[in-house]
Design an enzyme around this catalytic site. Structure first.
Site, PDB file in Angstrom:
ATOM      1  N   LYS A  84      28.757  21.023  52.069  1.00 21.42           N
ATOM      2  CA  LYS A  84      27.628  21.350  51.182  1.00 21.42           C
ATOM      3  C   LYS A  84      27.369  20.142  50.307  1.00 21.42           C
ATOM      4  O   LYS A  84      28.279  19.358  50.044  1.00 21.42           O
ATOM      5  CB  LYS A  84      27.986  22.541  50.287  1.00 21.42           C
ATOM      6  CG  LYS A  84      26.787  23.242  49.678  1.00 21.42           C
ATOM      7  CD  LYS A  84      26.208  24.268  50.612  1.00 21.42           C
ATOM      8  CE  LYS A  84      24.896  24.827  50.121  1.00 21.42           C
ATOM      9  NZ  LYS A  84      24.501  26.008  50.919  1.00 21.42           N
TER      10      LYS A  84
ATOM     11  N   ASP B 173      18.716  24.447  51.079  1.00 23.94           N
ATOM     12  CA  ASP B 173      19.302  25.501  50.242  1.00 23.94           C
ATOM     13  C   ASP B 173      18.351  25.609  49.042  1.00 23.94           C
ATOM     14  O   ASP B 173      17.179  25.221  49.163  1.00 23.94           O
ATOM     15  CB  ASP B 173      20.742  25.130  49.825  1.00 23.94           C
ATOM     16  CG  ASP B 173      21.504  26.311  49.225  1.00 23.94           C
ATOM     17  OD1 ASP B 173      21.956  27.171  49.989  1.00 23.94           O
ATOM     18  OD2 ASP B 173      21.629  26.407  47.981  1.00 23.94           O
TER      19      ASP B 173
HETATM   20  P1  NDP Z   1      14.775  28.828  47.232  1.00 17.31           P
HETATM   21  O1  NDP Z   1      14.850  27.608  46.392  1.00 17.31           O
HETATM   22  O2  NDP Z   1      13.769  28.916  48.316  1.00 17.31           O
HETATM   23  O3  NDP Z   1      14.596  30.119  46.308  1.00 17.31           O
HETATM   24  C1  NDP Z   1      15.511  30.403  45.316  1.00 17.31           C
HETATM   25  C2  NDP Z   1      15.040  31.644  44.580  1.00 17.31           C
HETATM   26  O4  NDP Z   1      16.079  32.075  43.713  1.00 17.31           O
HETATM   27  C3  NDP Z   1      13.833  31.399  43.710  1.00 17.31           C
HETATM   28  O5  NDP Z   1      13.090  32.564  43.598  1.00 17.31           O
HETATM   29  C4  NDP Z   1      14.476  31.025  42.383  1.00 17.31           C
HETATM   30  O6  NDP Z   1      13.663  31.217  41.259  1.00 17.31           O
HETATM   31  C5  NDP Z   1      15.651  31.956  42.346  1.00 17.31           C
HETATM   32  N1  NDP Z   1      16.705  31.374  41.540  1.00 17.31           N
HETATM   33  C6  NDP Z   1      17.343  30.205  41.746  1.00 17.31           C
HETATM   34  N2  NDP Z   1      18.227  29.951  40.780  1.00 17.31           N
HETATM   35  C7  NDP Z   1      18.145  30.995  39.939  1.00 17.31           C
HETATM   36  C8  NDP Z   1      18.807  31.331  38.753  1.00 17.31           C
HETATM   37  N3  NDP Z   1      19.754  30.524  38.225  1.00 17.31           N
HETATM   38  N4  NDP Z   1      18.484  32.517  38.154  1.00 17.31           N
HETATM   39  C9  NDP Z   1      17.532  33.323  38.691  1.00 17.31           C
HETATM   40  N5  NDP Z   1      16.865  33.041  39.812  1.00 17.31           N
HETATM   41  C10 NDP Z   1      17.167  31.908  40.422  1.00 17.31           C
HETATM   42  O7  NDP Z   1      16.252  29.016  47.825  1.00 17.31           O
HETATM   43  P2  NDP Z   1      16.733  29.913  49.059  1.00 17.31           P
HETATM   44  O8  NDP Z   1      15.887  31.118  49.168  1.00 17.31           O
HETATM   45  O9  NDP Z   1      16.879  29.017  50.211  1.00 17.31           O
HETATM   46  O10 NDP Z   1      18.201  30.316  48.593  1.00 17.31           O
HETATM   47  C11 NDP Z   1      18.480  31.536  47.908  1.00 17.31           C
HETATM   48  C12 NDP Z   1      19.956  31.869  48.056  1.00 17.31           C
HETATM   49  O11 NDP Z   1      20.260  32.021  49.449  1.00 17.31           O
HETATM   50  C13 NDP Z   1      20.933  30.829  47.545  1.00 17.31           C
HETATM   51  O12 NDP Z   1      22.093  31.478  47.066  1.00 17.31           O
HETATM   52  C14 NDP Z   1      21.296  30.049  48.805  1.00 17.31           C
HETATM   53  O13 NDP Z   1      22.538  29.398  48.676  1.00 17.31           O
HETATM   54  C15 NDP Z   1      21.348  31.179  49.808  1.00 17.31           C
HETATM   55  N6  NDP Z   1      21.213  30.802  51.210  1.00 17.31           N
HETATM   56  C16 NDP Z   1      20.158  30.077  51.667  1.00 17.31           C
HETATM   57  C17 NDP Z   1      20.049  29.773  53.013  1.00 17.31           C
HETATM   58  C18 NDP Z   1      18.880  29.036  53.568  1.00 17.31           C
HETATM   59  O14 NDP Z   1      18.835  28.885  54.803  1.00 17.31           O
HETATM   60  N7  NDP Z   1      17.913  28.604  52.772  1.00 17.31           N
HETATM   61  C19 NDP Z   1      21.093  30.179  53.971  1.00 17.31           C
HETATM   62  C20 NDP Z   1      22.125  31.025  53.407  1.00 17.31           C
HETATM   63  C21 NDP Z   1      22.172  31.287  52.076  1.00 17.31           C
HETATM   64  P3  NDP Z   1      13.029  29.943  40.506  1.00 17.31           P
HETATM   65  O15 NDP Z   1      11.987  29.425  41.451  1.00 17.31           O
HETATM   66  O16 NDP Z   1      12.492  30.475  39.232  1.00 17.31           O
HETATM   67  O17 NDP Z   1      14.154  28.963  40.302  1.00 17.31           O
HETATM   68  O1  2IT Z   2      24.199  28.534  52.661  1.00 21.37           O
HETATM   69  C1  2IT Z   2      23.801  28.278  53.821  1.00 21.37           C
HETATM   70  O2  2IT Z   2      24.331  28.771  54.816  1.00 21.37           O
HETATM   71  C2  2IT Z   2      22.653  27.375  53.967  1.00 21.37           C
HETATM   72  N1  2IT Z   2      22.093  26.948  52.961  1.00 21.37           N
HETATM   73  C3  2IT Z   2      22.181  26.968  55.333  1.00 21.37           C
HETATM   74  C4  2IT Z   2      23.036  25.850  55.872  1.00 21.37           C
HETATM   75  C5  2IT Z   2      22.561  25.232  57.153  1.00 21.37           C
HETATM   76  O3  2IT Z   2      23.197  24.241  57.552  1.00 21.37           O
HETATM   77  O4  2IT Z   2      21.583  25.688  57.743  1.00 21.37           O
END
Ligand code: NDP
Ligand code: 2IT
Length: 446
Positions: free
Chosen positions: A126, A166
């Protein structure tokens, strides 16, 4: 047993002081995996978990760049190369002001188990930066990404370490970073996943984490002889994972009533349908505005500033925003309101106290390392397609994703079945551990 776990944790804590998120993730694994190690001679006495909690390599670097006012900005970049026993390091990059070593180490540590669960040959890593893309222009984001990659490129490669997106890193950022990597190496390779469709990306990768989370929730419900159809779903976040979790829920006729961001949540009692979700996608991905704008467009919905959505009555809760966003008080509210399933789209969104409360009150609870593994799984499929120099169709990738999520659910049952239900935490941790530990034992003390 407790004593062995406590001694282990004290030693890890000693070496990782002031890293609360990392210790939180390690504690959860130690509590479930150490009892298993003690019962299995091949693992006992090999110090195997102590080796797994120590990153193989940690890189920290300066990222200097010039903003639109021609002022020099300095951020910190990181890459945690946690474990390469079963494949090259694989995991996302997070750009958010809260990013620090503790958060990235917890994410890298969970990624090792998650990637193992996918059954694909990927180690865990990461990275990211404390850079905040919010409020920055496209050219500022591009200059930052180019500066970030100018250092990161020497540590990564298609057979070494393959980053992805992420929080704060979506297709725009992956594009800028890919362009800079290609320029520096003079090579077009699958060094990043989440690429655009015309330059090596995979169909279904944008959807994969959200869809996969819902596929996993469907398996959890099927195991309880029910389904998602007609269920009321509360979702937090409105980014990549939340958007596609909502889309899949809508497709399978569940009713999504909330989405949120860091400023608060929207509650739409009539349900967020496809058209409303399209509005949210445009709002978030193109206009890059706040979720509160939803109620200006749909006045029957309500905006609750600075609150999270767990107070809204629901059958199913999908936390899809960030770590430690669902606390014990929230878990109590969910139980009181009749919630039967909490399935994590985000990484570690539930606090340990919330998890215990849910588990003790018969709520089916799945940890992100199992339920959100669809994102990295399709990243693995993107790597496979890049190696083949070929692209699979949408339905081919979607079917593979679904099969992988079903397989992960089965692994959780294999290792996590208990007298009074399924302990998905135990199941995911042990199933993820076994494959990595076996590979490490075979490869000697390295
Ligand atoms: P994005 O940046 O697309 O979206 C993040 C969302 O979470 C936004 O709505 C954001 O709001 C909100 N958010 C972030 N930080 C905070 C905070 N401190 N308090 C409240 N709201 C918050 O990210 P993703 O959707 O990609 O990721 C979301 C989660 O999923 C994370 O935990 C990530 O690690 C996990 N994840 C993502 C994967 C991926 O493929 N993208 C895969 C597996 C897990 P705001 O815009 O106001 O900051
Ligand atoms: O938390 C996660 O699994 C991710 N942000 C996706 C990682 C990846 O390599 O697609």
């Amino acid at each position: 047993m407790n004593k062995i776990v406590q001694q282990f944790l004290a030693e890890v804590d000693q070496r990782n002081q002031h890293q609360p998120e990392f210790m939180q993730a390690v504690t959860e694994v130690a509590e479930t995996v150490i009892p298993y190690i003690v019962q299995h001679d091949i693992y006992y006495g090999q110090n195997i978990l102590m080796r797994i909690v120590e990153p193989e390599r940690v890189v920290s670097f300066r990222v200097a760049w010039i903003d639109d006012k021609e002022e020099i900005q300095v951020n910190r970049g990181y890459r945690i190369e946690m474990n390469s026993a079963i494949g090259p390091y694989k995991g996302g990059l997070r750009f958010h002001p809260s990013v620090n070593l503790s958060i990235l180490k917890f994410l890298a540590f969970e990624q090792v188990f998650k990637n193992s669960l996918t059954t694909l040959p990927m180690g865990g890593g990461k990275g990211g930066s404390d850079f905040d893309p919010k409020g920055k222009t496209d050219t500022e984001v591009m200059r930052f990404c180019q500066s970030f990659m100018t250092e990161l490129f020497r540590h990564i490669g298609p057979n070494r370490d393959i980053p992805a997106g992420d929080i704060g890193v979506g297709s725009r950022e992956i594009g800028y970073m890919f362009g800079q990597y290609k320029r520096l190496k003079n090579e077009f390779t699958g060094v990043l996943t989440g690429k655009g469709m015309s330059w090596g990306g995979s169909l279904i990768r944008p959807e994969a984490t959200g869809y996969g989370t819902v596929y996993f929730a469907e398996e959890m419900l099927a195991h309880q002889n029910t389904s998602m159809e007609g269920k009321v779903v509360v979702i937090s976040g409105s980014g990549n994972v939340a958007q596609y979790a909502a889309e899949k829920c809508i497709q399978i006729k569940a009713k999504v009533v909330t989405l949120s961001d860091s400023s608060g949540y929207v509650y739409d009692p009539e349900g967020i349908d496809e058209e409303k979700l399209q509005f949210v996608m445009e709002l978030k991905n193109v206009k890059r505005q706040r979720i509160s704008a939803y109620v200006e467009k749909y006045p029957k919905a309500q905006f609750h500033a600075k609150k999270n959505p767990w107070e809204v009555p629901c059958d199913i809760a999908l936390p899809c925003a960030t770590q430690n966003e669902l606390h014990e008080t929230d878990a109590k509210m969910l139980v009181k309101n009749g919630c039967i399933c909490v399935c994590e789209g985000a990484n570690m969104p539930c606090t340990p106290e919330a998890i215990s409360y849910l588990q003790n009150n018969n709520v089916s609870y799945a940890p992100g390392k199992a339920s959100n593994a669809g994102g990295v799984a399709v990243s693995g499929l993107e790597m496979a397609q890049n190696s083949l120099r070929y692209s699979w169709t949408r339905s081919e990738v979607d079917e593979r994703l679904k099969a992988i999520m079903q397989d992960i659910h089965k692994s959780c049952l294999d290792y996590g079945k208990e007298k009074n239900g399924v302990n998905y935490v135990k199941g995911a941790n042990i199933a993820g551990f076994v494959k990595v530990a076996d590979a490490m034992l075979a490869q000697g003390v390295v």
